[in-house]
Every structure is written in C-alpha cells, then in structure tokens.
Design a protein around this motif. Structure first.
Motif, PDB file in Angstrom:
ATOM      1  N   ARG A 210     -23.240 106.454 -20.847  1.00 55.06           N
ATOM      2  CA  ARG A 210     -24.548 106.296 -21.459  1.00 55.06           C
ATOM      3  C   ARG A 210     -24.428 106.735 -22.915  1.00 55.06           C
ATOM      4  O   ARG A 210     -23.410 107.287 -23.326  1.00 55.06           O
ATOM      5  N   MET A 211     -25.461 106.515 -23.693  1.00 59.45           N
ATOM      6  CA  MET A 211     -25.491 107.035 -25.055  1.00 59.45           C
ATOM      7  C   MET A 211     -25.347 108.552 -24.996  1.00 59.45           C
ATOM      8  O   MET A 211     -26.045 109.224 -24.223  1.00 59.45           O
TER       9      MET A 211
ATOM     10  N   SER B  79     -19.566  97.522 -23.684  1.00 62.74           N
ATOM     11  CA  SER B  79     -20.923  97.007 -23.920  1.00 62.74           C
ATOM     12  C   SER B  79     -21.240  96.130 -22.717  1.00 62.74           C
ATOM     13  O   SER B  79     -21.316  94.910 -22.818  1.00 62.74           O
TER      14      SER B  79
ATOM     15  N   GLU C 127     -31.349  97.244 -20.532  1.00 61.84           N
ATOM     16  CA  GLU C 127     -31.091  98.621 -20.955  1.00 61.84           C
ATOM     17  C   GLU C 127     -31.397  99.628 -19.841  1.00 61.84           C
ATOM     18  O   GLU C 127     -30.668 100.600 -19.645  1.00 61.84           O
TER      19      GLU C 127
ATOM     20  N   ARG D  51     -28.578 102.224 -18.252  1.00 61.02           N
ATOM     21  CA  ARG D  51     -28.688 103.681 -18.150  1.00 61.02           C
ATOM     22  C   ARG D  51     -28.536 104.144 -16.701  1.00 61.02           C
ATOM     23  O   ARG D  51     -27.863 105.133 -16.416  1.00 61.02           O
TER      24      ARG D  51
ATOM     25  N   LEU E 215     -23.453 101.249 -21.484  1.00 59.49           N
ATOM     26  CA  LEU E 215     -24.039 100.974 -22.785  1.00 59.49           C
ATOM     27  C   LEU E 215     -24.456  99.515 -22.903  1.00 59.49           C
ATOM     28  O   LEU E 215     -23.891  98.645 -22.233  1.00 59.49           O
TER      29      LEU E 215
ATOM     30  N   GLN F 214     -26.540  99.510 -28.351  1.00 60.11           N
ATOM     31  CA  GLN F 214     -26.171 100.925 -28.383  1.00 60.11           C
ATOM     32  C   GLN F 214     -24.759 101.121 -28.932  1.00 60.11           C
ATOM     33  O   GLN F 214     -24.496 102.082 -29.653  1.00 60.11           O
ATOM     34  N   ALA F 215     -23.851 100.206 -28.599  1.00 60.80           N
ATOM     35  CA  ALA F 215     -22.502 100.278 -29.159  1.00 60.80           C
ATOM     36  C   ALA F 215     -22.550 100.145 -30.676  1.00 60.80           C
ATOM     37  O   ALA F 215     -21.826 100.838 -31.405  1.00 60.80           O
TER      38      ALA F 215
END
Length: 309
Positions: A210-211, A229, A236, A240, A245, A249-250
């Motif tokens: 995740r981020m 990715s 999204e 999560r 990701l 986000q990447a």
C-alpha cells in the motif's frame, strides 16, 4: 549494450496471462546480476531474454506470494545443472524461510551449485562493498514484504591533464583522494581542482505494498524505480484491501521521491492495455519519465547526472 539495465522477465501479478508471465526482473549492474522476484516460468523467460543463470550473482525475494517466488525451485536446480562457478546469495524475509527451504529442495537433483541463503530479519544493509550498498525496508502488504534499494557510492573522475599540470602523480594521487588536498612544491592542490564529482546512481525495487513512507524512501533520488502498479485508480479501494498500489499512487511515489525514471509493472490480468497506467502516473507526475513494461523489455538506467546538473 548498457552495463546497467533492467531486463524484464515477467510483468503479471497473481495470474499470468497469454502475454504476461509471473514476475521476474534481472538488473545488470556492472559485474552484478541481481535477479528479483523469480516467479513461475522464470527459467523459460530467461531463455527468451537471452540471459543465463551464470549471469546471476544474487537473488532477492520481496515476499513469499507465489507470483514472486515459485521460480526458485527450478532456478536452484538450474544453478547446479549449469555448474555456476560462483556463489549466489539469496536474500528473502526470514519469516518465510520454511517456504524457501521447501522450494530449494522441491524435488530430487544433484546439488553442486554454491548457494548462500541470506534471510533478512530486519531493515537495513543486507550487502555492502566498496562500490555499492543494498538495503531492505519493510513495505505494507498482507505478509512480510521487503523493498530493496541499490545505491552506488559517490566517487570522483580524475582529470589526467589537470593532475599533470598540478604535478600530482603516482602515490600522491591516492593521498589526494584520501585526504582531499595535498601539498606539491609548496602549493596546495585540492581534489576539486583536478577531478569531477561523480554522484552514485541508485535503483529501487518496490513490490506489493500500500502507499507508505518506506516506498517513498526507497525511491528517494533513485535513477530508476521499478514499482508495482497492480490497479488503476478506479479500483483504488480494492488495491488497498489487497495491499497494492494504483498507477496514480506509483506516480505520486516517484514524484515525492524525486526519482528520475519510473517503471510500472505487476499488472492485474483484468487489464488488456497498459497505456492507461502511464497516463495515470503522468497525471500526477507530468514531467516524469514513465514506462509501462512488457515481458522481454530492457530498460536502461538513465545516464549519470553530471556535477552541475
């Protein structure tokens, strides 16, 4: 051919497709050949890419989900079959050592290859030489997962004509590099006077996360960032939930980290085209150098930044 390039062996995620194999990435970095996350079918993909197991100097596994490690069984046997002359270090999360051992001895073979398991028990340096350092950082996935960073040490390019003009030669050159300055015939010669600063290059491997801050830190200032990715932003919430990701986000990770080139991979089988992945990443990093790779692609490490760049 570049001495520093990423050879892409597989770009799928959990399920391979007709066009994408499970993960597999060989980073050629001078005398090193780093094989990351060899999924099922990696041996076959290496043949297609015209690379051999003798080019591999170390194997690095981010985590023990099958698409990132099932190729280990065949690779260990191939190392012995091909009589690879050098020892190959294998880095992996220590929490998955039982899975590593199962794959290493998944079937009967005559083990003559030299393999050194290097289980990782915490964040930090996992390999270091006078030329480079490899570090591991924990990512945010459903199982223990490490990202990797290869960082070349900063150096100097000595300028022969300026050394000669300054009268610096022989052992005095080593002393100048070590001390930063030297006295020659009553004059002080500084290292900056006869050389150029050579910033070390960096590579980051970010898989299944995740981020998180660790992902950004791994990519910080890297010349080349290989980043999963799995999904587009429309999924999204699913990303999560499954510890992954999106392409957007990447792109944010690369932008926030000040990276130079972003390589997108690990695509869900639901997507037929990778063009939207590049578009999403560039929507948040419009000036960025973004590539969505296919199996068999070769991506060069960007040329070294000069002292004045």
């Amino acid at each position: 051919m570049s001495a520093r390039e990423l050879i892409v062996l597989g770009t799928s995620s959990q399920v391979p497709t007709r066009y994408r194999n499970h993960n597999g990435y060989l980073l050629r970095w001078d005398e090193e050949g780093l094989l990351f996350d060899p999924g099922e079918g990696t041996q076959r993909q290496m043949i297609y890419a015209e690379v051999t197991v003798t080019q591999v100097t170390r194997i690095l596994v981010t985590h023990f989900h099958g698409d990132h490690c099932l190729g280990l069984a065949g690779l260990h046997q191939r190392i012995s079959l091909d009589r690879v002359p050098h020892e190959i270090d294998v880095h992996f999360p220590a929490s998955g050592q039982v899975f590593y051992e199962r794959m290493r001895y998944a079937s009967i073979y005559h083990e003559v290859g030299k393999v050194a398991p290097r289980p990782i028990r915490g964040e930090g340096v996992i390999h270091e030489t006078d030329k480079l350092t490899i570090t591991a950082r924990r990512l945010d996935h459903g199982v223990e997962c490490f990202g990797y960073r290869l960082q070349e040490r900063d150096g100097r390019t000595m300028l022969p004509e300026k050394l000669a003009a300054a009268g610096v030669k022989g052992p005095a050159i080593k002393q100048l590099i070590r001390d930063g300055s030297i006295e020659i015939d009553g004059r002080i010669v500084k290292l900056d006077d006869v050389s150029l600063f050579k910033p070390g290059q960096g590579f980051a491997m970010i898989m299944d996360t995740r981020m998180c801050d660790s992902a950004i830190e791994l990519a910080r200032g890297a010349d080349l960032v290989l980043c999963e990715s799995t999904y587009l932003s429309s999924e999204e919430r699913e990303a999560r939930a499954h510890g992954h990701l999106t392409a957007k986000q990447a792109g944010i990770i690369a932008r926030e980290a000040g990276a130079r080139r972003l390589v997108l991979t690990h695509f869900s089988q639901r997507y037929g085209s990778t063009k939207p992945f590049v578009e999403e990443a560039k929507s948040v990093w419009p000036e960025g150098d973004v590539v969505a790779v296919r199996d068999g692609d070769r991506v060069s490490v960007p040329k070294r930044l000069g002292a004045t760049d």
